[in-house]
Every structure is written in C-alpha cells, then in structure tokens.
Motif scaffolding. Structure first.
Motif, PDB file in Angstrom:
ATOM      1  N   GLY A  22     -19.691 -16.661  19.968  1.00  0.00           N
ATOM      2  CA  GLY A  22     -19.877 -17.620  20.956  1.00  0.00           C
ATOM      3  C   GLY A  22     -20.878 -18.524  20.928  1.00  0.00           C
ATOM      4  N   GLY A  23     -21.617 -18.950  22.148  1.00  0.00           N
ATOM      5  CA  GLY A  23     -22.550 -19.969  22.045  1.00  0.00           C
ATOM      6  C   GLY A  23     -23.917 -19.411  22.205  1.00  0.00           C
ATOM      7  N   VAL A  24     -24.604 -19.814  21.562  1.00  0.00           N
ATOM      8  CA  VAL A  24     -26.007 -19.869  21.521  1.00  0.00           C
ATOM      9  C   VAL A  24     -26.995 -20.866  22.145  1.00  0.00           C
ATOM     10  CG1 VAL A  24     -28.021 -19.127  19.991  1.00  0.00           C
ATOM     11  CG2 VAL A  24     -25.949 -18.175  19.619  1.00  0.00           C
ATOM     12  N   VAL A  25     -27.831 -20.531  22.920  1.00  0.00           N
ATOM     13  CA  VAL A  25     -28.632 -21.693  23.492  1.00  0.00           C
ATOM     14  C   VAL A  25     -30.044 -21.511  23.273  1.00  0.00           C
ATOM     15  CG1 VAL A  25     -28.995 -23.122  25.570  1.00  0.00           C
ATOM     16  CG2 VAL A  25     -26.679 -21.818  25.220  1.00  0.00           C
ATOM     17  N   VAL A  26     -30.723 -22.342  22.872  1.00  0.00           N
ATOM     18  CA  VAL A  26     -32.124 -22.353  22.642  1.00  0.00           C
ATOM     19  C   VAL A  26     -32.824 -23.450  23.314  1.00  0.00           C
ATOM     20  CG1 VAL A  26     -34.005 -22.518  20.706  1.00  0.00           C
ATOM     21  CG2 VAL A  26     -31.659 -21.738  20.190  1.00  0.00           C
ATOM     22  N   PHE A  27     -34.002 -22.842  24.124  1.00  0.00           N
ATOM     23  CA  PHE A  27     -35.061 -23.704  24.824  1.00  0.00           C
ATOM     24  C   PHE A  27     -36.358 -23.894  24.302  1.00  0.00           C
ATOM     25  CE2 PHE A  27     -31.751 -22.274  27.989  1.00  0.00           C
ATOM     26  CZ  PHE A  27     -31.253 -23.444  28.506  1.00  0.00           C
ATOM     27  N   VAL A  83     -23.881 -26.925  15.100  1.00  0.00           N
ATOM     28  CA  VAL A  83     -25.145 -27.406  15.938  1.00  0.00           C
ATOM     29  C   VAL A  83     -25.030 -28.664  16.981  1.00  0.00           C
ATOM     30  CG1 VAL A  83     -27.724 -27.673  15.323  1.00  0.00           C
ATOM     31  CG2 VAL A  83     -26.350 -26.392  14.004  1.00  0.00           C
ATOM     32  N   PHE A  84     -25.800 -28.662  18.007  1.00  0.00           N
ATOM     33  CA  PHE A  84     -25.720 -29.581  18.995  1.00  0.00           C
ATOM     34  C   PHE A  84     -27.240 -29.777  19.585  1.00  0.00           C
ATOM     35  CE2 PHE A  84     -21.438 -28.209  18.716  1.00  0.00           C
ATOM     36  CZ  PHE A  84     -20.637 -29.373  18.817  1.00  0.00           C
ATOM     37  N   GLU A  98     -18.480 -17.117  27.229  1.00  0.00           N
ATOM     38  CA  GLU A  98     -18.824 -17.348  25.938  1.00  0.00           C
ATOM     39  C   GLU A  98     -19.675 -18.546  25.617  1.00  0.00           C
ATOM     40  OE1 GLU A  98     -17.326 -15.999  22.568  1.00  0.00           O
ATOM     41  OE2 GLU A  98     -17.153 -14.343  24.226  1.00  0.00           O
ATOM     42  N   LEU A  99     -19.933 -19.377  26.275  1.00  0.00           N
ATOM     43  CA  LEU A  99     -20.684 -20.381  26.358  1.00  0.00           C
ATOM     44  C   LEU A  99     -22.181 -20.019  26.082  1.00  0.00           C
ATOM     45  CD1 LEU A  99     -19.410 -23.297  28.855  1.00  0.00           C
ATOM     46  CD2 LEU A  99     -19.108 -23.009  26.318  1.00  0.00           C
ATOM     47  N   GLY A 100     -22.472 -18.887  26.612  1.00  0.00           N
ATOM     48  CA  GLY A 100     -24.024 -18.491  26.512  1.00  0.00           C
ATOM     49  C   GLY A 100     -24.190 -16.960  26.313  1.00  0.00           C
ATOM     50  N   ARG A 101     -23.783 -16.436  25.161  1.00  0.00           N
ATOM     51  CA  ARG A 101     -23.661 -15.233  24.939  1.00  0.00           C
ATOM     52  C   ARG A 101     -25.084 -14.725  24.477  1.00  0.00           C
ATOM     53  NH1 ARG A 101     -20.516 -13.276  28.107  1.00  0.00           N
ATOM     54  NH2 ARG A 101     -18.347 -13.359  27.569  1.00  0.00           N
ATOM     55  N   LEU A 102     -26.141 -15.652  24.057  1.00  0.00           N
ATOM     56  CA  LEU A 102     -27.347 -15.456  23.580  1.00  0.00           C
ATOM     57  C   LEU A 102     -28.045 -16.659  24.053  1.00  0.00           C
ATOM     58  CD1 LEU A 102     -29.565 -13.984  21.834  1.00  0.00           C
ATOM     59  CD2 LEU A 102     -29.028 -15.245  20.095  1.00  0.00           C
ATOM     60  N   VAL A 103     -29.389 -16.533  24.532  1.00  0.00           N
ATOM     61  CA  VAL A 103     -30.445 -17.491  25.120  1.00  0.00           C
ATOM     62  C   VAL A 103     -31.393 -17.302  24.263  1.00  0.00           C
ATOM     63  CG1 VAL A 103     -31.386 -18.595  26.965  1.00  0.00           C
ATOM     64  CG2 VAL A 103     -29.243 -17.649  27.298  1.00  0.00           C
ATOM     65  N   THR A 116     -18.692 -19.150  14.031  1.00  0.00           N
ATOM     66  CA  THR A 116     -18.101 -18.169  15.111  1.00  0.00           C
ATOM     67  C   THR A 116     -18.668 -18.789  16.415  1.00  0.00           C
ATOM     68  OG1 THR A 116     -20.304 -16.933  15.075  1.00  0.00           O
ATOM     69  CG2 THR A 116     -18.527 -16.308  13.567  1.00  0.00           C
ATOM     70  N   GLY A 117     -18.997 -20.045  16.387  1.00  0.00           N
ATOM     71  CA  GLY A 117     -19.297 -20.782  17.627  1.00  0.00           C
ATOM     72  C   GLY A 117     -20.002 -21.942  17.766  1.00  0.00           C
ATOM     73  N   ALA A 118     -21.115 -22.047  18.609  1.00  0.00           N
ATOM     74  CA  ALA A 118     -21.885 -23.137  18.481  1.00  0.00           C
ATOM     75  C   ALA A 118     -23.359 -23.094  18.970  1.00  0.00           C
ATOM     76  CB  ALA A 118     -21.234 -24.336  19.355  1.00  0.00           C
ATOM     77  N   LEU A 119     -24.077 -23.859  18.430  1.00  0.00           N
ATOM     78  CA  LEU A 119     -25.748 -23.638  18.729  1.00  0.00           C
ATOM     79  C   LEU A 119     -26.109 -24.811  19.523  1.00  0.00           C
ATOM     80  CD1 LEU A 119     -28.365 -22.127  18.504  1.00  0.00           C
ATOM     81  CD2 LEU A 119     -28.751 -23.546  16.413  1.00  0.00           C
ATOM     82  N   MET A 120     -26.721 -24.657  20.772  1.00  0.00           N
ATOM     83  CA  MET A 120     -27.079 -26.085  21.460  1.00  0.00           C
ATOM     84  C   MET A 120     -28.726 -25.852  21.534  1.00  0.00           C
ATOM     85  SD  MET A 120     -26.604 -28.722  23.132  1.00  0.00           S
ATOM     86  CE  MET A 120     -24.893 -28.982  23.801  1.00  0.00           C
TER      87      MET A 120
END
Length: 333
Positions: free
Chosen positions: A91-96, A125-126, A219-224, A198-202
C-alpha cells in the motif's frame, strides 16, 4: 478547551496526551484550579509497530541533526532505507522530512544517484506541494496509485493460490535485494525478483499541510517514516523570546512523563534542562506525534512506523560491553 486558571475558577484540561497544553505554559497553578483528563488510544497495541532505526542497510549510523543531515552519505543511506522498506511494505508509504528545503535536497540527491528511479519501480512517487491549491490533486493521485497497487497485489495473490492448487507446491519467499550506496544500477537478479509497483510513496514535511488534518488510513498509510527530529529554528524571534521567558521564571517541576510517541521509541525529553529547553523539546515531539498519527485513524487500522535517527534509539549504558554497543541494523530493512 483551556484557560489560564488565574480567575480562581477551576479549569479542566482534556484531550489526548499529544494535545494537552505543555506544563511550561501553566506556571505554578494552585492545586484546585487546574485538573487534567487524558484519554488513552482505542487502537490495540498489536496494531502498531514502531521501530527506532539507528543504522541503515550498510551499517551507517543515521544522524539527521542539522550538522550532519546534508552529508551525501547520510542522504544516500536514507534512500536505501526507504527503498528497502518500500519493497516489504504494501500500500501507501508516507515519509516526513523536517523541512521542505531538506526534502528538496534529498530528493535531488536521490535522482542523481538513481535511488529515486529504484523507488519508482516499486512505488509511485509523490511529493507534498507547497501550494495549498495543489494538495487535493496530489492526494487524489496518491490514493489512485495505492488503489491500483492493491488491486494488482490481489490479482497476483489469486494467481499464486491458483498455481499452488494446480501444482501442489508452495512458493519461496524472495529476500530484499541489498542496495549499495553510490551505485546507479540495480543488481542483476532473476526475473521473478524484479520489483513491481505495489502502491505509492508520499514525501511530506512535518508541520506541512499533510502532517495535520489529513487521514492516511488503511491502505493509504501502512508505513510511516519519520526522518530525524523536526526541531524548530531556535533563532525564530517569538520562539526565542518565549524560551527566554520560561528560563527566567525558574526551572519548576517537570513531570518526567513521556509522550505517546516518546514512550514507544524510548525517547525521553530532557527533564533536567531549563524550562525553555524542555518546552523546545516538547514542541518537537508534539510535531512528531502529529505526523505519525496520520496513519492510525480507527480501531481496526494498523501500520508500522520507522523513526530514522540515532536519537530515537534508547540510550545505551556505558557499562554495556563492546559487543552490545555495536551499531544495530533493523531486521528486514
């Protein structure tokens, strides 16, 4: 709601731990003037996997303090952590990141080294736009990319189940392909090991539009991934004046309690420092809480969180032997 409690009327401060007013902002209230109510989280503990990442895949210690974050090797090591994490996260991976400026520098470095291209083979990648008008468009595209990845994984899973039922054989787990800092080519691997989206990275920023009020649920944020500690600029006039005022009013008594995020990763605000410094540390940890809290949005949600910085790792005792003091890698990343 909150009041100063200076009128003599008893005041109640209610909220979740990260949202409660900082003790430094309530100077020496009378015992009966202020009471607090702190509500726990409804999400079960096994639905959240917080991991403090002290070292990257090559063993380099991660240090994103201002004096070290712009080292090319540090940015490369972060890219390897993100790339490998994307390979094992659905799913989705969000990096801060701590700031837009640093996020831009890191991304440009990844483009030069080829890490950005490797990640793009696994996740769409976004990047968080600076303009508020563009945020909704970026989020919609991110959501669609995550949805496409979910549908693809579902089709592949159904295909694997069909093949297993026909042949009677299982499949072997493919290990994560190690990445070498500074290289621009993907290691040669069998065709079945080539990564697919397999998804997207923000790529987001602490304190930005996506760090507060936006839900990366399910699914939008399975990993932060939290990159470093987002300390504010100590030379900012208002912050500097507030810290100076708190220092002048005395040390006071600190509770020594950890925030939700601090307790999970073993980080404790320095309670022996001045009130101004304690306030400065608490502002940083509140920003961390706000950012990583974007992923867990309801009782049935679940996610993993990577805190990438040696400062998030629990303090090591000087009495430990040299073997335990060696840098520890995060298993599977």
């Amino acid at each position: 709601g909150t009041t100063t409690g200076t009128t003599g009327i008893p005041t109640t401060l209610a909220g979740t731990p990260p949202d409660l007013p900082l003790p430094e902002l309530v100077p020496k209230p009378k015992p009966k003037q202020v009471s607090t109510i702190s509500c726990g989280h409804v999400v079960p503990i096994d639905a959240l996997l917080p991991l403090a990442v002290r070292c990257g895949p090559s063993g380099k210690v991660l240090d994103f303090s201002f004096k070290s974050r712009f080292e090319l090797g540090m940015m490369d090591e972060l890219g390897l952590v993100i790339c490998n994490a994307c390979q094992v996260s659905p799913g989705g991976v969000v990096v801060f990141f701590p700031s837009f400026a640093y996020a831009d520098v890191v991304y440009q470095r990844w483009v030069v080294t080829g890490i950005a291209q490797r990640i793009a083979k696994i996740k769409s990648v976004f990047r968080e736009p600076r303009a508020a008008a563009d945020v909704e468009v970026a989020l919609r595209a991110f959501s669609l990319a995550v949805e496409r990845g979910s549908r693809k994984r579902k089709r592949e899973g159904e295909g694997m189940m069909t093949n297993q039922s026909v042949s009677g054989e299982g499949t072997t787990n493919q290990s994560v392909v190690p990445l070498v800092p500074g290289t621009t080519s993907t290691p040669q691997t069998p065709e079945t090991n080539q990564p697919t989206q397999t998804g997207a990275l923000m790529l987001c920023v602490c304190g930005g539009k996506l760090s507060e009020g936006i839900n990366f649920k399910d699914e939008l944020g399975r990993l932060v991934v939290m990159v470093g500690l987002p300390y504010a600029n100590p030379e900012e006039p208002e912050l500097k004046a507030r810290m100076a005022y708190l220092d002048e009013t005395g040390t006071g008594k600190q509770s020594g309690k950890k925030s939700v995020t601090a307790e999970l990763v073993g980080h404790r605000v320095n309670t022996k420092s001045s009130r101004g410094r304690s306030y400065y540390d608490a502002l940083c940890m509140r920003s961390v809480n706000q950012s990583v809290g974007r992923a867990i949005r309801h009782v049935g949600d679940f996610a993993a969180i990577l805190f990438c910085d040696k400062r998030f790792a629990p303090a090591r005792s000087t009495e430990q032997n040299s073997e335990t003091n060696k840098p520890q890698k995060l298993t599977g990343v």
